[in-house]
Structures are given as C-alpha cells and as structure tokens.
Design an enzyme around this catalytic site. Structure first.
Site, PDB file in Angstrom:
ATOM      1  N   SER A 190       0.873  -1.176   0.000  1.00 35.05           N
ATOM      2  CA  SER A 190       0.000   0.000   0.000  1.00 35.05           C
ATOM      3  C   SER A 190       0.906   1.220   0.000  1.00 35.05           C
ATOM      4  O   SER A 190       2.088   1.117   0.344  1.00 35.05           O
ATOM      5  CB  SER A 190      -0.847  -0.023   1.278  1.00 35.05           C
ATOM      6  OG  SER A 190      -1.464   1.226   1.518  1.00 35.05           O
ATOM      7  N   TYR A 198      -2.038  -1.330  10.452  1.00 36.55           N
ATOM      8  CA  TYR A 198      -1.997  -1.426   8.983  1.00 36.55           C
ATOM      9  C   TYR A 198      -0.680  -0.876   8.440  1.00 36.55           C
ATOM     10  O   TYR A 198      -0.027  -1.504   7.606  1.00 36.55           O
ATOM     11  CB  TYR A 198      -3.194  -0.649   8.418  1.00 36.55           C
ATOM     12  CG  TYR A 198      -3.439  -0.818   6.934  1.00 36.55           C
ATOM     13  CD1 TYR A 198      -4.200  -1.891   6.458  1.00 36.55           C
ATOM     14  CD2 TYR A 198      -2.952   0.095   6.009  1.00 36.55           C
ATOM     15  CE1 TYR A 198      -4.457  -2.034   5.099  1.00 36.55           C
ATOM     16  CE2 TYR A 198      -3.201  -0.047   4.657  1.00 36.55           C
ATOM     17  CZ  TYR A 198      -3.966  -1.108   4.204  1.00 36.55           C
ATOM     18  OH  TYR A 198      -4.212  -1.257   2.850  1.00 36.55           O
TER      19      TYR A 198
HETATM   20  P1  NAD Z   1     -11.483  -6.191   0.018  1.00 31.80           P
HETATM   21  O1  NAD Z   1     -12.058  -6.062   1.389  1.00 31.80           O
HETATM   22  O2  NAD Z   1     -12.318  -5.872  -1.164  1.00 31.80           O
HETATM   23  O3  NAD Z   1     -10.880  -7.645  -0.197  1.00 31.80           O
HETATM   24  C1  NAD Z   1     -10.150  -8.301   0.795  1.00 31.80           C
HETATM   25  C2  NAD Z   1     -10.084  -9.763   0.450  1.00 31.80           C
HETATM   26  O4  NAD Z   1      -9.356 -10.423   1.490  1.00 31.80           O
HETATM   27  C3  NAD Z   1     -11.458 -10.448   0.391  1.00 31.80           C
HETATM   28  O5  NAD Z   1     -11.440 -11.442  -0.611  1.00 31.80           O
HETATM   29  C4  NAD Z   1     -11.582 -11.085   1.774  1.00 31.80           C
HETATM   30  O6  NAD Z   1     -12.458 -12.193   1.805  1.00 31.80           O
HETATM   31  C5  NAD Z   1     -10.141 -11.511   1.973  1.00 31.80           C
HETATM   32  N1  NAD Z   1      -9.811 -11.753   3.376  1.00 31.80           N
HETATM   33  C6  NAD Z   1      -9.959 -10.932   4.449  1.00 31.80           C
HETATM   34  N2  NAD Z   1      -9.553 -11.573   5.559  1.00 31.80           N
HETATM   35  C7  NAD Z   1      -9.151 -12.806   5.185  1.00 31.80           C
HETATM   36  C8  NAD Z   1      -8.632 -13.943   5.871  1.00 31.80           C
HETATM   37  N3  NAD Z   1      -8.455 -13.927   7.205  1.00 31.80           N
HETATM   38  N4  NAD Z   1      -8.338 -15.027   5.159  1.00 31.80           N
HETATM   39  C9  NAD Z   1      -8.524 -15.082   3.815  1.00 31.80           C
HETATM   40  N5  NAD Z   1      -9.005 -14.042   3.115  1.00 31.80           N
HETATM   41  C10 NAD Z   1      -9.319 -12.923   3.796  1.00 31.80           C
HETATM   42  O7  NAD Z   1     -10.174  -5.275   0.069  1.00 31.80           O
HETATM   43  P2  NAD Z   1      -9.233  -4.666  -1.075  1.00 31.80           P
HETATM   44  O8  NAD Z   1      -9.345  -3.200  -0.986  1.00 31.80           O
HETATM   45  O9  NAD Z   1      -9.420  -5.361  -2.372  1.00 31.80           O
HETATM   46  O10 NAD Z   1      -7.815  -5.033  -0.444  1.00 31.80           O
HETATM   47  C11 NAD Z   1      -6.950  -6.020  -0.979  1.00 31.80           C
HETATM   48  C12 NAD Z   1      -5.526  -5.701  -0.570  1.00 31.80           C
HETATM   49  O11 NAD Z   1      -5.149  -4.443  -1.133  1.00 31.80           O
HETATM   50  C13 NAD Z   1      -5.322  -5.568   0.947  1.00 31.80           C
HETATM   51  O12 NAD Z   1      -4.086  -6.133   1.306  1.00 31.80           O
HETATM   52  C14 NAD Z   1      -5.299  -4.070   1.157  1.00 31.80           C
HETATM   53  O13 NAD Z   1      -4.561  -3.708   2.292  1.00 31.80           O
HETATM   54  C15 NAD Z   1      -4.614  -3.636  -0.127  1.00 31.80           C
HETATM   55  N6  NAD Z   1      -4.838  -2.211  -0.450  1.00 31.80           N
HETATM   56  C16 NAD Z   1      -6.086  -1.737  -0.704  1.00 31.80           C
HETATM   57  C17 NAD Z   1      -6.237  -0.407  -1.035  1.00 31.80           C
HETATM   58  C18 NAD Z   1      -7.579   0.194  -1.344  1.00 31.80           C
HETATM   59  O14 NAD Z   1      -7.648   1.441  -1.485  1.00 31.80           O
HETATM   60  N7  NAD Z   1      -8.624  -0.582  -1.513  1.00 31.80           N
HETATM   61  C19 NAD Z   1      -5.126   0.437  -1.073  1.00 31.80           C
HETATM   62  C20 NAD Z   1      -3.878  -0.083  -0.800  1.00 31.80           C
HETATM   63  C21 NAD Z   1      -3.738  -1.419  -0.494  1.00 31.80           C
END
Ligand code: NAD
Length: 261
Positions: free
Chosen positions: A143, A156
């Site tokens: 991130s 985080y």
């Molecule tokens: P999201 O909530 O849409 O998806 C998260 C996914 O992780 C889902 O499939 C959920 O079921 C799975 N998950 C959560 N806990 C779990 C567990 N204990 N075991 C197995 N699966 C689990 O979130 P997202 O925004 O798509 O985030 C995905 C990644 O991207 C994360 O690591 C997040 O930190 C990173 N990220 C997101 C953003 C953003 O703006 N959305 C920015 C930077 C980084």
C-alpha cells in the site's frame, strides 16, 4: 504475454483488488486458485465464470490467512490440484482504524497476522516449487501505507511497511534465480475495504457519500481519481512478464501521485 501453463494463487481474491488480479492473470492464460471469504454460492459462480470465460482451470481454497496451518494446506492443495504455485500474490488484507492508545489488541494481532505474517507463511510454503522450476513471481500487495503513514492506522501501516521489508529480503535471497519478488503499493482503490471507510466518514462528519469520497481523495490522492482493481491487475501482469525479470525487490506505487508529495 501468455501465462499459459502457469498456476497463480491469489489470496483474498473473492473481492476487490485480488479479484481484479485473478481476472488479469486468468486473462493471460494462468490457471488460478482463488481464496477469501464470502457467500459459498457466489464463490462457486466466480470459480466457474473464471474457468469458462478464460478457458483456464480455476479452483478455490477457503483457507483463513490468519492461520498458518491453513495457509500451508492451501499451497499444498494448489500443488495437488494444479501442480504447484508459480505465481503467488499475497493480497488478503483487512483494516482497522483507531488511535494507537485505544487500538484493540485483538485488532492489532489480526491485522499483523493477515496483512503481514500470512505473506511470510505463503512464501515459505510456495518457494520450494518455484526453486525447483527456477521460475516464479511473488507479488505482495502492500500500500502507499507501506511507504508513508496516516493517523489511526498503526497496525496497517506497521504491517504494510513490514511487507515492503519482507519483499526486499525475498528478492535478495532469490536474486540469482528466475524468481522475482516485488510489492505493489496502491493508493485509494474503490473496494469494499475503502467503501467501509467512506461510510464511516460520511456518518461521522455528516457528509453525503459523494462528499466523503472527494474528501478522502482530496487529502491524499492528487489525481482525485481512484485507481481500479483492473489497473492493479495489469500492474501485476506486467510484473509476471519477462520484461520485468530484472525488477527485483521494488515497492511500486499505483497511487495517483499520493507518494510524490
Ligand atoms: P477487500 O475487502 O475488497 O478484499 C479483501 C479480500 O481479502 C477479500 O477477498 C476477503 O475475503 C479476503 N480476506 C480478508 N480476511 C481474510 C482472511 N483472514 N483469510 C482469507 N481471506 C481474507 O479489500 P481490497 O481493498 O481489495 O484489499 C486487498 C488488498 O489491497 C489488501 O491487502 C489491502 O490492504 C490492499 N490495499 C487496498 C487499497 C484500497 O484502497 N482498496 C489500497 C492499498 C492497499
């Protein structure tokens, strides 16, 4: 670029960024293993859709990324069903927002386990197969919070800085092989994880959802636009290409200018 014959395991791919990455890799011909939580029927539909749309083998592991034994079993399942993990995308992640002196202990432990330790366990389990083939791609979804901080995100930010460090170590340990390890650092991407933060903010500050969205972007992301799961998927695909063979140990922002400031 063809990833035909390769097997990609994408953690947390039932939603958001992980699903975007799984679609991109399957679109290039990789067989995919999905992972994550969600409605059983919807997940079955997703697996079937990926398989038929992209003419690849698709399967699913319900492993909980906070549990090391389940992570090892997930990698073993991918080996048994599809022949071993060639592309590992550590993407599963959760967020919790609170001041550090009020941060619930169990939330700290969960964020560190899922956003950081899970990547270690998955890499540890997947590397022997990659070493045997002398080819592999490990992509850690960090991130902008792996590079800079924001208030109220102690767990985080610690986990994401940690995964950038882990990425560098794995890149160095595999530097003379055909295996690369890199991190992608997204800025704001409109997924359920961010939608929850927008809704909290709208409620807290009596804003409309649209106004809360613009405030979120305006504070951090100079482009004033969200990055998309498809764009993160395309970035992951590039890191899998032969053109990226000497890209090793980087933390690549896809952040609308967030970390240029
Ligand atoms: P999201 O909530 O849409 O998806 C998260 C996914 O992780 C889902 O499939 C959920 O079921 C799975 N998950 C959560 N806990 C779990 C567990 N204990 N075991 C197995 N699966 C689990 O979130 P997202 O925004 O798509 O985030 C995905 C990644 O991207 C994360 O690591 C997040 O930190 C990173 N990220 C997101 C953003 C953003 O703006 N959305 C920015 C930077 C980084």
């Amino acid at each position: 670029m063809s990833l035909s014959g390769k097997v990609a395991l994408v953690t947390g791919s039932t939603s958001g960024i992980g699903l975007g990455i799984a679609r991109s890799l399957a679109g290039a011909g990789a067989n995919v293993v999905l992972n994550g939580f969600g409605d059983k029927g919807l997940i079955e539909k997703l697996v079937a859709e990926l398989g038929s749309k992209y003419k690849v083998k698709a399967s699913y592991s319900a492993a909980d990324m906070s549990k090391p034994a389940e992570i090892a079993a997930m990698v073993a399942q991918a080996e048994g069903e599809l022949g071993g993990v060639d592309i590992l995308v550590n993407n599963a992640g959760i967020q919790h927002v609170a001041p550090v002196d009020e941060f619930p202990l169990e939330k700290w432990d969960a964020v560190i386990a899922i956003n950081l330790s899970a990547a270690f366990h998955a890499i540890r389990a997947a590397l022997p197969h990659m070493k045997a083939r002398n080819w592999g791609r490990i992509i850690n979804i960090a991130s902008t919070h792996g590079l800079v901080a924001s208030v109220q995100k102690a767990a985080y930010v610690a986990a994401k800085h940690g995964i950038v460090g882990l990425t560098k170590v794995v890149a160095l340990e595999t530097a003379t092989t055909g295996i690369t390890c890199n991190a992608i650092c997204p800025g704001w991407v409109l997924t359920p994880l961010v939608q929850a933060q927008i809704e909290d903010r709208a409620a807290r500050e009596s804003l409309s959802p649209g106004a809360a969205k613009m405030k979120l972007l305006g504070e951090k992301q100079p482009s004033l636009e969200f990055a998309t799961p498809d764009e993160i998927g395309a970035t992951a695909l590039f890191l899998c290409s032969s053109a990226a063979a000497q890209i090793r140990g980087i933390a690549l922002p896809v952040d609308g200018g967030w970390t240029a400031q």
